[in-house]
Design a protein around this motif. Structure first.
Motif, PDB file in Angstrom:
ATOM      1  N   ALA A  99      16.536   6.153  42.063  1.00  0.00           N
ATOM      2  CA  ALA A  99      17.225   7.389  42.440  1.00  0.00           C
ATOM      3  C   ALA A  99      16.594   8.011  43.679  1.00  0.00           C
ATOM      4  N   ALA A 100      15.264   7.954  43.781  1.00  0.00           N
ATOM      5  CA  ALA A 100      14.574   8.551  44.930  1.00  0.00           C
ATOM      6  C   ALA A 100      14.907   7.810  46.222  1.00  0.00           C
ATOM      7  N   ASP A 110      28.611   6.188  46.171  1.00  0.00           N
ATOM      8  CA  ASP A 110      27.772   5.182  45.521  1.00  0.00           C
ATOM      9  C   ASP A 110      26.594   5.827  44.802  1.00  0.00           C
ATOM     10  N   TYR A 111      26.090   6.922  45.367  1.00  0.00           N
ATOM     11  CA  TYR A 111      24.977   7.630  44.735  1.00  0.00           C
ATOM     12  C   TYR A 111      25.429   8.265  43.421  1.00  0.00           C
ATOM     13  N   ALA A 112      26.644   8.782  43.407  1.00  0.00           N
ATOM     14  CA  ALA A 112      27.196   9.290  42.148  1.00  0.00           C
ATOM     15  C   ALA A 112      27.356   8.158  41.140  1.00  0.00           C
ATOM     16  N   GLY A 113      27.773   6.983  41.627  1.00  0.00           N
ATOM     17  CA  GLY A 113      27.874   5.819  40.745  1.00  0.00           C
ATOM     18  C   GLY A 113      26.530   5.406  40.188  1.00  0.00           C
ATOM     19  N   LEU A 114      25.474   5.558  40.992  1.00  0.00           N
ATOM     20  CA  LEU A 114      24.126   5.280  40.497  1.00  0.00           C
ATOM     21  C   LEU A 114      23.776   6.215  39.348  1.00  0.00           C
ATOM     22  N   GLY A 115      24.207   7.476  39.449  1.00  0.00           N
ATOM     23  CA  GLY A 115      23.971   8.413  38.354  1.00  0.00           C
ATOM     24  C   GLY A 115      24.654   7.973  37.075  1.00  0.00           C
ATOM     25  N   ARG A 116      25.897   7.533  37.198  1.00  0.00           N
ATOM     26  CA  ARG A 116      26.625   7.057  36.008  1.00  0.00           C
ATOM     27  C   ARG A 116      25.936   5.825  35.406  1.00  0.00           C
ATOM     28  N   PRO A 370      14.946  13.301  30.989  1.00  0.00           N
ATOM     29  CA  PRO A 370      14.908  13.385  32.454  1.00  0.00           C
ATOM     30  C   PRO A 370      15.838  12.391  33.140  1.00  0.00           C
ATOM     31  N   VAL A 371      15.949  11.168  32.592  1.00  0.00           N
ATOM     32  CA  VAL A 371      16.823  10.173  33.219  1.00  0.00           C
ATOM     33  C   VAL A 371      18.278  10.627  33.146  1.00  0.00           C
ATOM     34  N   ILE A 372      18.711  11.065  31.973  1.00  0.00           N
ATOM     35  CA  ILE A 372      20.098  11.504  31.827  1.00  0.00           C
ATOM     36  C   ILE A 372      20.349  12.758  32.656  1.00  0.00           C
ATOM     37  N   SER A 373      19.361  13.638  32.752  1.00  0.00           N
ATOM     38  CA  SER A 373      19.524  14.856  33.553  1.00  0.00           C
ATOM     39  C   SER A 373      19.713  14.521  35.029  1.00  0.00           C
ATOM     40  N   VAL A 374      18.881  13.612  35.544  1.00  0.00           N
ATOM     41  CA  VAL A 374      19.019  13.211  36.948  1.00  0.00           C
ATOM     42  C   VAL A 374      20.353  12.494  37.165  1.00  0.00           C
TER      43      VAL A 374
END
Length: 677
Positions: A99-100, A110-116, A370-374
């Motif tokens: 994520a960083a 794509d960054y939003a997809g990384l969150g999903r 923390p993972v789900i929050s990020v």
């Protein structure tokens, strides 16, 4: 994926608890996967290393659960606590680091997809997430940082059911009957995999029911070992090891992405792993599997698997999809260093050191929250578009001004030539027609706009089908040969259509994808055509037969009295143009500085261009060369200023189509005037 040894017992004195050859097998598995992912040329089937891990996991978990159940010491809470301590601590730094780094290199969508994907990984559902839209073997996954987590999803879901399954088997069966039950479960899942693979290949790849047989094969082996059903003879065990090595060698170096997988193609890797485990420690296994390097890599294989792919994918992402061999190998070396650090300072303290006393539920929450929050923050904020520079935000991708349904045969529904679309729509009696594939459709609306008032052009075609009879295209929306017959019949019956434009991506039809020139696609998605027998057409190699059929098409149209305009192929780029322009702009580069070598166009299209010029001269057809508008002597453009000329790696955008439309219409008008004279 389970990668480190589990506390266990074994009947042979040499293998009480720890089995060093299993760690060596883990090393072979993870190295094959890593080398494959780094595009090392000869490891074409390295993806099957994951299947080896599945079989190892089945063996380790069944050995643990059944051994403890027989000893009366099995507890569900202890089992799941071990899984949590084994899997989650090492996962946390990988997800946070991904994520960083993604913050600095990834586009918002794509960054939003990384969150999903991060949320799905944390919920033991990464395989379900990627099943919804990711084919593992296509180039689109090369820049998806968490796609490797799919295998964790499969294993984690298996762990939910494994203890119950093994305890039920133990309750109702003993000895050979217990083994028979496990083998039956293996065969049922394998049969399901084989049956569903042709119908639902992506689901078969990602989902537990069609992968469970690989894990259950290892479980069956553990049951056989616990029931003294495995051979004890050194000679027999050495032979099993030799056969196991041979099967793995075929899987790692003989398979490639053209095989239907998993299904039966996964059997050699899994069976090879089972044979190597069954062979145990012997004269053939020890030098390969029990040396210090193999054991060391095996011990860190879980963390190496976690780290290597996000790093490779993010590097590819930064480099517009490219990865040089030396870059890939350097990243693999870095992954092993990070894996060793993870094993020493994260995994071991949580499993056997000072942090082992942390209650497993608390540990799970400490990682998951923390993972789900990020991940949720990335998803809810659409990938934080404010990160993207103002220059990158100004990259323009122009689409045609109108959106029309049912203009392309087979997309989404069949469209007969008589029901096809005209451009502009209000002029229904078209005197022009574009017959072509998706490249023709990318141009047709711009051609319609460039026509004089009162005239229109009709689109006759389908994606993947070049304009000619006697060919078939694997994966095309329709039967190309059948469609070509319908188009020719329609043109023969409609004299009002005077000008026919032939437009297609001929290089892809003859040679397949542009994977030698860029990372945007591969041959699984863009296969060449196949030639069908035709009356009067001699058997010929693909290129010769294709050109003969194209020449016959022009001749047939001219015999109908049509004016024919051959539009030579549009330059292919090999890179997703809008994405690449935006990524370059994020790095301070001007969008229109991204060009492609003219030599690539000449290499891909030289044979067809030379043949098309001869055909045009022989049949009195007109020719339009897109390189006059898009290329100079050295390079072909992908943008004008900040405006992209392509919507992807090979289809023209509205801006690109408008550059060619006037030349195409001028050629058609010239042909019509010559006829009038």
């Amino acid at each position: 994926m389970s990668a480190a040894p589990e506390p266990s017992t074994h009947r042979t004195a040499a293998a009480q608890g720890y089995l060093p050859h299993v760690d060596g097998l883990r090393a072979l598995a993870v190295l094959s996967v890593m080398l494959y992912h780094a595009d090392v040329p000869f490891v074409t089937g390295g993806f099957s290393g994951v299947d080896v891990f599945f079989t190892i996991s089945g063996f380790v978990i069944a050995r643990l659960v059944i051994g403890e159940a027989r000893a009366g010491t099995f507890r569900f809470g202890d089992f799941y606590a071990r899984r949590i301590r084994r899997l989650l601590p090492a996962l946390l730094p990988v997800l946070f680091a991904t994520a960083a780094i993604g913050w600095f290199v990834m586009l918002p969508e794509d960054y939003a997809g990384l969150g999903r994907a991060s949320i799905a990984t944390m919920l033991f559902a990464a395989n379900l997430h990627f099943w919804q839209g990711t084919d593992y073997f296509t180039s689109s996954t090369d820049t998806e940082p968490l796609v490797n987590m799919w295998s964790l999803g499969v294993e984690e879901q298996f762990y939910i059911f494994a203890p119950i399954l093994f305890l039920v088997l133990l309750k109702f069966a003993r000895g050979r009957l217990l083994l028979a039950g496990a083998v039956l479960a293996t065969l049922v899942s394998l049969a399901l995999s084989v049956l569903l693979l042709p119908r639902s290949p992506v689901a078969t790849f990602y989902l537990l029911p069609t992968r469970a047989w690989e894990i259950m094969l290892g479980a069956s082996l553990a049951i056989a070992a616990g029931s003294t059903l495995l051979p004890r003879s050194e000679g027999v065990r050495t032979a099993l090891t030799g056969l196991g090595f041979a099967l793995l060698a075929w899987s790692f170096f003989g398979l490639d992405s053209t095989y239907a997988f998993p299904g039966l193609a996964a059997v050699p890797a899994c069976l090879g792993a089972a044979l190597l485990i069954a062979g145990g420690s012997n004269a053939l296994a020890r030098p390969v599997l029990e040396n210090r390097a193999s054991i060391a890599i095996g011990l860190v294989s879980y963390a190496a698997y976690l780290w290597h792919w996000p790093l490779l994918a993010l590097w590819r992402y930064r480099n517009y999809g490219d990865l040089a061999l030396v870059e890939g190998l350097a990243i693999l070396l870095l992954s092993l260093v990070l894996a060793a650090a993870s094993y020493r300072w994260i995994e071991q303290p949580f499993r056997r050191g000072k942090w082992r006393k942390i209650p497993a539920p608390l540990l799970a929450l400490a990682v998951a929250i923390p993972v789900i929050s990020v991940g949720w923050a990335l998803k809810a904020n659409d990938g934080f578009p404010a990160r993207v520079s103002e220059a990158a935000a100004r990259v323009v991708i122009e689409m045609p001004p109108t959106a029309r349904d049912n203009c392309v045969n087979g997309y989404p529904d069949p469209v007969a030539p008589a029901d096809s679309c005209t451009f502009p729509a209000q002029v229904e009696n078209a005197s022009w027609a574009v017959w072509g594939d998706s490249h023709g459709y990318a141009l047709v609306e711009a051609v319609g706009e460039a026509l004089p008032e009162g005239e229109s052009v009709r689109f006759l075609g389908s994606y993947g089908c070049p304009p000619m009879p006697g060919i078939r295209r694997p994966g095309a929306l329709v039967d190309c040969a059948e469609q070509s017959g319908e188009v020719l019949d329609y043109l023969r019956d409609h004299d009002e259509i005077e000008v026919v434009l032939l437009i297609a991506r001929h290089a892809a039809a003859i040679k397949g994808a542009t994977d030698d020139f860029g990372p945007a696609e591969d041959d699984r998605l863009v296969p060449p055509v196949t030639l069908l027998p035709m009356q009067g057409a001699a058997d010929a190699p693909l290129v010769t037969g294709y050109l003969d059929r194209f020449a016959a098409t022009v001749r047939i149209l001219r015999e109908m009295g049509k004016q024919v305009v051959i539009v030579l192929p549009v330059p292919e780029v090999g890179y997703d143009v809008p994405r690449t322009l935006t990524l370059r702009a994020m790095r301070g580069l001007e969008p229109d500085s991204f060009t492609r070598p003219r030599s690539m166009y000449d290499e891909r299209n030289g044979e067809f261009v030379a043949a098309a010029r001869r055909i045009a001269a022989d049949e009195d057809a007109m020719l339009v060369d897109p390189t006059r508008q898009l290329c100079n002597a050295d390079n072909c453009a992908t943008a004008r200023g900040n405006v992209a000329l392509y919507t992807d790696d090979d289809h023209l955008s509205w801006a690109g189509a408008k550059l060619l439309a006037d030349a195409i219409v001028a050629a058609g008008n010239a042909a019509a005037e010559n006829t009038d004279e």
